[in-house]
Write an enzyme that holds these catalytic residues in place. Sequence first.
Site, PDB file in Angstrom:
ATOM      1  N   PHE B  12       9.478 -27.790  10.293  1.00 42.21           N
ATOM      2  CA  PHE B  12       9.868 -29.193  10.347  1.00 42.21           C
ATOM      3  C   PHE B  12      10.859 -29.564   9.240  1.00 42.21           C
ATOM      4  CE2 PHE B  12       5.810 -29.332  12.707  1.00 42.21           C
ATOM      5  CZ  PHE B  12       6.261 -29.965  13.857  1.00 42.21           C
ATOM      6  N   GLU B 169     -10.071 -30.182  15.946  1.00 38.83           N
ATOM      7  CA  GLU B 169      -9.379 -30.135  17.240  1.00 38.83           C
ATOM      8  C   GLU B 169      -9.735 -28.870  18.012  1.00 38.83           C
ATOM      9  OE1 GLU B 169      -5.687 -33.163  16.459  1.00 38.83           O
ATOM     10  OE2 GLU B 169      -5.354 -31.089  15.861  1.00 38.83           O
TER      11      GLU B 169
END
Lengths: 423, 423
Positions: B12, B169
């Site tokens: 990123f 998650e």
Amino acid sequence: MRQKIVVIGAGFAGLELVSRLKGTDCDITLIDRRNHHLFQPLLYQVATTVLSTAEVAWPVRRLFRKRKDVTTLMADVTDIDRMRKKVICADGTKVDYDWLAVATGAGHTYFGHDEWERFAPGLKTLEDATTIRRHLLQAFEKAELTGDDAERQALLTFVIIGAGPTGVELAGSIAELCHRVLPSDFRRIDTRATRIILVEAGDRILAGFDPKLSEYAASALQQRGVQVRTGAQVTDITAEGVRIGDAFLQSRTVLWAAGVRASPAAEWLGAETDRAGRAKVSETLRLPDDPSVFVLGDTAHIVSAGSMVPGVAPAAKQQGAYAARVIRAALRGKPAPPPFRYRHQGDLATIGRNAAIIDLGRLTLSGRLAWWVWGISHIYFLIGTRSRIFVALSWLWSFLTRQNSGRLITQSDKVVPRNDRQS
Amino acid sequence: MRQKIVVIGAGFAGLELVSRLKGTDCDITLIDRRNHHLFQPLLYQVATTVLSTAEVAWPVRRLFRKRKDVTTLMADVTDIDRMRKKVICADGTKVDYDWLAVATGAGHTYFGHDEWERFAPGLKTLEDATTIRRHLLQAFEKAELTGDDAERQALLTFVIIGAGPTGVELAGSIAELCHRVLPSDFRRIDTRATRIILVEAGDRILAGFDPKLSEYAASALQQRGVQVRTGAQVTDITAEGVRIGDAFLQSRTVLWAAGVRASPAAEWLGAETDRAGRAKVSETLRLPDDPSVFVLGDTAHIVSAGSMVPGVAPAAKQQGAYAARVIRAALRGKPAPPPFRYRHQGDLATIGRNAAIIDLGRLTLSGRLAWWVWGISHIYFLIGTRSRIFVALSWLWSFLTRQNSGRLITQSDKVVPRNDRQS
């Protein structure tokens, strides 16, 4: 007592057989060493980045989730005990059968040169496809990086050995990758200058097709930048390249689309084989000495109307359907159906955008229309609505934007050390 | 003379920096050891079969195909020569720089127990995701096959170590797999009886979130069949299972979501590091003794407003954007921008269908609305129209049909011998 039917191999023949046994009230066990059925006719598109792995493979047990009579097992079959009617798996599991169908497919053969395999991967499994994809994409990456002209030239030389449908489709698809998809992405190399060489020992490519279509395909490939060399014998493959006749061609990417050899199922069965390792079966697709055992698909040597049935998906499906008819008749105590007859539905191959060939025997077709027929028929043959939507969208996207979805280099040869990862 | 800017790492931070340098008329070289940028926030969905690999990764050079000022190289950086301002790659390639940004991310740490890694894979790369997927799916396959009750129980016990966002998650997503996706596919096992145990050493899960949200998440996980064990210390991991405190838990599938350690970039730079191996940088994100070298993202130890900037995607993007501002100002001979300040935009995590949490500081949100916000924002953050369409369709399909697209077992541990392949 419910009859026990065991099917080994979840390819086209095995799936068709299990599907056609719906409602027979038997205990069906479907065994495969993989967890997925693979749509091999489109596997070359995974190898050449057009489709991604999940678009051409489906979990076997999912396909039969509503069939409570079907138990799917992921296991390595290592032997078959025909005396006791048991299938023996690597983990020690034994599965009893009353009826057995063996449809374990085929792998590659390097015609006695097994040492070539590491330099020239073939295309049979998903891993084969991602391996070829990695080889192709890494070749461009390394060519962009290197400062050595000779090395760059060797990296940008791709050789495909064998010009049957798989070899032709690989060559055509690689040409599209080099000419349409990749050019704008590189700064130091021109991917359009890649040499793509299709090598065939016979005197024409696509020997199974009408000669006019072979000629069309060869010229369509040449227009797309593929060199077609027929009558060319490969005499050696090394890490450096390929020897064709007496000339050595420097190449870092050699792909194998030449020889096919049946899986070792005939050994498990102690059956008589042909030269390619296929078990010879009777005209009812069973072992001559054992009517409870079918051998189907690429594992079987089947003669119909005096000639050998080809190793293609429609033939495998017809055999699966036939075996189901035989079993159904026996279950109901009815007479056995007449011997298996192969109905040839035609041959298709695609060379690239707007270029495919279709050979229906009396009717042949080539070019743009054939390409659309090829595409639509393949979407039709995929399993499930989801795959049809996703493959159609992937193709549409690729057609409109020149972007391919599956351009990932994964499973790198070397292990990435921990704490030493970028991205 | 055009300035040479080298960016190592296409995560990123690196992508944001290169994007923001558009139009500066510099020679930009972007180096990564992978050919793809990875959208790590959704990687757990590849590991748990919701998405396929191509949906969360994009070829780096494709992203910058229109930027003729950007050269992408796939190469292993092994060292940086700050004296001569050169980046050195494994193949011998050297790349000169005037400005250098190092943003090579982070890997796992097993807190001095490197031997645990082979039994408890972590989740940082695409291969990690397919490895975890293979472990999960194989556990169910082996459980369906085995006749041994104790072994079956151990196979159907999944342990996730570390209850940060990734651990939560993973646990939630595995629970959905067991309860919603798989049950109808198996005949001998009930996948709903799978034990899923989330182990956390701290006194609550999701320690970075508001305590109310941690409590909501823990109860949402428990409703979905996940056992949450806080204050639990892992003392050993073997092929047989996990030791938690003094109790040994039999499990064949242990996943690691606990420790993170920076890539070895600080070593290349000879920079001072914190305990996690991150290079300590100045408030302008550069090495204190070398203003031409930025260190960004998970590789850097950055303090903003008195506290450490977290290792999340928005922080990395802000740092990339900041570095671009510094370089742009220098190129134009303008004064340097004020020191980097991190703007926290909030934290999101998802537990399962209709259950997510959002912590915006003053505002917190949980449940169904949070889940929709989570989904829509993640589609927004994906790169490119194609990914957005395909991920949205995959989610929609999964939502409507309970079918997941990526249920493939690939890259099997053992090599499949030639001529011995089923499918």
